[in-house]
Design a protein around this motif. Structure first.
Motif, PDB file in Angstrom:
ATOM      1  N   LEU A  16      41.207  34.803  44.657  1.00 51.58           N
ATOM      2  CA  LEU A  16      40.167  33.893  44.204  1.00 51.58           C
ATOM      3  C   LEU A  16      40.034  32.712  45.161  1.00 51.58           C
ATOM      4  N   LEU A  17      41.152  32.192  45.638  1.00 51.63           N
ATOM      5  CA  LEU A  17      41.123  31.099  46.603  1.00 51.63           C
ATOM      6  C   LEU A  17      40.556  31.555  47.942  1.00 51.63           C
ATOM      7  N   GLU A  18      40.936  32.752  48.369  1.00 49.59           N
ATOM      8  CA  GLU A  18      40.562  33.219  49.704  1.00 49.59           C
ATOM      9  C   GLU A  18      39.120  33.720  49.776  1.00 49.59           C
ATOM     10  N   ASN A  19      38.680  34.434  48.721  1.00 51.44           N
ATOM     11  CA  ASN A  19      37.425  35.185  48.829  1.00 51.44           C
ATOM     12  C   ASN A  19      36.380  34.850  47.774  1.00 51.44           C
ATOM     13  N   GLY A  20      36.743  34.022  46.781  1.00 52.60           N
ATOM     14  CA  GLY A  20      35.797  33.729  45.724  1.00 52.60           C
ATOM     15  C   GLY A  20      35.667  34.872  44.731  1.00 52.60           C
ATOM     16  N   TYR A  21      34.898  34.618  43.675  1.00 56.33           N
ATOM     17  CA  TYR A  21      34.764  35.595  42.597  1.00 56.33           C
ATOM     18  C   TYR A  21      34.153  36.902  43.086  1.00 56.33           C
ATOM     19  N   SER A  22      33.033  36.795  43.785  1.00 53.30           N
ATOM     20  CA  SER A  22      32.314  38.009  44.183  1.00 53.30           C
ATOM     21  C   SER A  22      33.062  38.797  45.245  1.00 53.30           C
ATOM     22  N   GLY A  23      33.914  38.132  46.048  1.00 62.37           N
ATOM     23  CA  GLY A  23      34.647  38.817  47.105  1.00 62.37           C
ATOM     24  C   GLY A  23      35.990  39.366  46.676  1.00 62.37           C
ATOM     25  N   THR A  24      36.290  39.261  45.383  1.00 64.27           N
ATOM     26  CA  THR A  24      37.582  39.711  44.866  1.00 64.27           C
ATOM     27  C   THR A  24      37.392  40.961  44.021  1.00 64.27           C
ATOM     28  N   SER A  25      38.116  42.014  44.350  1.00 64.54           N
ATOM     29  CA  SER A  25      38.012  43.260  43.590  1.00 64.54           C
ATOM     30  C   SER A  25      39.313  43.535  42.856  1.00 64.54           C
ATOM     31  N   VAL A  26      39.194  44.230  41.743  1.00 67.34           N
ATOM     32  CA  VAL A  26      40.372  44.599  40.954  1.00 67.34           C
ATOM     33  C   VAL A  26      41.310  45.475  41.773  1.00 67.34           C
ATOM     34  N   ALA A  45      49.955  49.776  40.110  1.00 67.19           N
ATOM     35  CA  ALA A  45      48.869  50.748  39.997  1.00 67.19           C
ATOM     36  C   ALA A  45      47.695  50.103  39.279  1.00 67.19           C
ATOM     37  N   ILE A  46      46.484  50.510  39.649  1.00 70.00           N
ATOM     38  CA  ILE A  46      45.304  49.906  39.042  1.00 70.00           C
ATOM     39  C   ILE A  46      45.283  50.134  37.531  1.00 70.00           C
ATOM     40  N   GLY A  47      45.843  51.245  37.069  1.00 67.23           N
ATOM     41  CA  GLY A  47      45.921  51.490  35.627  1.00 67.23           C
ATOM     42  C   GLY A  47      46.809  50.469  34.926  1.00 67.23           C
ATOM     43  N   ASN A  48      47.899  50.067  35.588  1.00 62.32           N
ATOM     44  CA  ASN A  48      48.772  49.044  35.017  1.00 62.32           C
ATOM     45  C   ASN A  48      48.049  47.704  34.932  1.00 62.32           C
ATOM     46  N   LEU A  49      47.298  47.388  35.984  1.00 62.26           N
ATOM     47  CA  LEU A  49      46.531  46.136  35.970  1.00 62.26           C
ATOM     48  C   LEU A  49      45.551  46.128  34.801  1.00 62.26           C
ATOM     49  N   GLN A  50      44.840  47.227  34.622  1.00 62.35           N
ATOM     50  CA  GLN A  50      43.828  47.282  33.562  1.00 62.35           C
ATOM     51  C   GLN A  50      44.451  47.304  32.175  1.00 62.35           C
ATOM     52  N   TYR A  51      45.720  47.660  32.082  1.00 65.07           N
ATOM     53  CA  TYR A  51      46.415  47.583  30.800  1.00 65.07           C
ATOM     54  C   TYR A  51      46.515  46.124  30.356  1.00 65.07           C
ATOM     55  N   PRO A  54      41.648  44.250  30.958  1.00 63.79           N
ATOM     56  CA  PRO A  54      40.639  45.311  30.957  1.00 63.79           C
ATOM     57  C   PRO A  54      39.416  45.016  31.824  1.00 63.79           C
ATOM     58  N   SER A  55      39.127  43.741  32.088  1.00 64.96           N
ATOM     59  CA  SER A  55      37.955  43.411  32.902  1.00 64.96           C
ATOM     60  C   SER A  55      38.324  42.416  34.002  1.00 64.96           C
ATOM     61  N   LYS A  56      37.532  42.428  35.053  1.00 68.42           N
ATOM     62  CA  LYS A  56      37.734  41.502  36.174  1.00 68.42           C
ATOM     63  C   LYS A  56      37.617  40.062  35.708  1.00 68.42           C
ATOM     64  N   SER A  57      36.636  39.763  34.864  1.00 67.69           N
ATOM     65  CA  SER A  57      36.433  38.382  34.433  1.00 67.69           C
ATOM     66  C   SER A  57      37.632  37.868  33.646  1.00 67.69           C
ATOM     67  N   GLU A  58      38.221  38.695  32.792  1.00 67.00           N
ATOM     68  CA  GLU A  58      39.408  38.274  32.056  1.00 67.00           C
ATOM     69  C   GLU A  58      40.558  37.953  33.002  1.00 67.00           C
ATOM     70  N   ARG A  69      32.197  36.866  29.217  1.00 65.19           N
ATOM     71  CA  ARG A  69      33.588  36.396  29.120  1.00 65.19           C
ATOM     72  C   ARG A  69      33.748  35.029  29.771  1.00 65.19           C
ATOM     73  N   LEU A  70      33.079  34.794  30.874  1.00 68.47           N
ATOM     74  CA  LEU A  70      33.177  33.490  31.529  1.00 68.47           C
ATOM     75  C   LEU A  70      32.432  32.424  30.738  1.00 68.47           C
ATOM     76  N   GLN A  71      31.325  32.788  30.113  1.00 66.89           N
ATOM     77  CA  GLN A  71      30.598  31.841  29.275  1.00 66.89           C
ATOM     78  C   GLN A  71      31.495  31.305  28.163  1.00 66.89           C
ATOM     79  N   ALA A  72      32.254  32.207  27.553  1.00 68.36           N
ATOM     80  CA  ALA A  72      33.149  31.815  26.471  1.00 68.36           C
ATOM     81  C   ALA A  72      34.245  30.880  26.961  1.00 68.36           C
ATOM     82  N   TYR A  73      34.537  30.939  28.244  1.00 66.87           N
ATOM     83  CA  TYR A  73      35.620  30.161  28.825  1.00 66.87           C
ATOM     84  C   TYR A  73      35.192  28.741  29.201  1.00 66.87           C
TER      85      TYR A  73
END
Length: 209
Positions: free
Chosen positions: A28-38, A48-54, A57-61, A125-129
């Motif tokens: 997030l510091l290096e690339n910003g929201y749009s430049g950061t992928s799960v 593993a990406i499955g562990n991350l999503q456990y 569940p979403s990038k915004s969270e 999700r970001l609106q709620a935050y």
């Protein structure tokens, strides 16, 4: 210290969830929201990406949690710096360079926060935050005013409801302005001018009543 240069540090006792949050904070510091992928976060965290999503569940969270992690660090830096300034005369007259050193370190973190703010209208999700966004910084400012008032060091010449957001917006604004300009000289001049204004808002007292 340049927070952009920090790598994810994984040691004994660090959970997989914390590894993921630290990796997300770095991206997030290096690339910003749009430049950061799960996927890139999972790779850096070594999970593993499955562990991350456990856990997230979403990038915004995930990135909201990363911002909370960054905020906790930046708020603690600000609190530590302000706690060193126990005399309000020092804060108002001599503390500009000390305060600026802290605000400059917070700049990259604030940029990440504003990046999330820009993205918020597009993501539920970001609106709620959003209501949480500035609460931690506000708490530190209120805490410092309470400390000086409680010790009989200052008397407020304006209502607290006016003073707190004024200081909050100044703190956040200087950090963000520095990220954009990297102009220490103009920031110090502006902060010195704000110090003169602050002297009309908080009246130092001679000592405890």
């Amino acid at each position: 210290m340049n927070h952009r240069a920090e790598a994810v540090s994984v040691g004994v006792g660090v959970s997989a969830r914390e590894q993921i949050v630290r990796a997300a904070a770095d991206f997030l510091l290096e690339n910003g929201y749009s430049g950061t992928s799960v996927r890139s976060i999972a790779s850096r965290a070594g999970v593993a990406i499955g562990n991350l999503q456990y856990y997230f569940p979403s990038k915004s969270e995930l990135l909201v949690e990363a911002w909370r992690y960054l905020t906790a660090r930046s708020v603690e830096e600000l609190r530590t710096s302000l706690n060193r300034l126990t005399d309000p005369l020092v804060v108002l007259e001599l503390g500009v360079e000390s305060i600026w050193a802290t605000l400059r370190r917070l700049g990259d973190m604030q940029l990440a926060a504003f990046d999330l703010l820009v993205q918020a209208p597009r993501t539920e999700r970001l609106q709620a935050y959003l209501p949480e966004l500035f609460t931690r910084y506000r708490e530190v400012i209120q805490e410092q005013i309470d400390r000086l008032e409680r010790d009989g060091r200052v008397r407020l010449t304006v209502e607290r409801e006016v003073l707190v957001p004024l200081v909050l917006n100044t703190v956040l604004g200087f950090g963000l302005y520095y990220v954009v300009t990297r102009d220490d000289e103009s920031c110090l001049k502006a902060l010195s001018a704000f110090r003169q204004l602050a002297a009309t808002l908080i009246e130092p007292l001679e000592g405890p009543p």
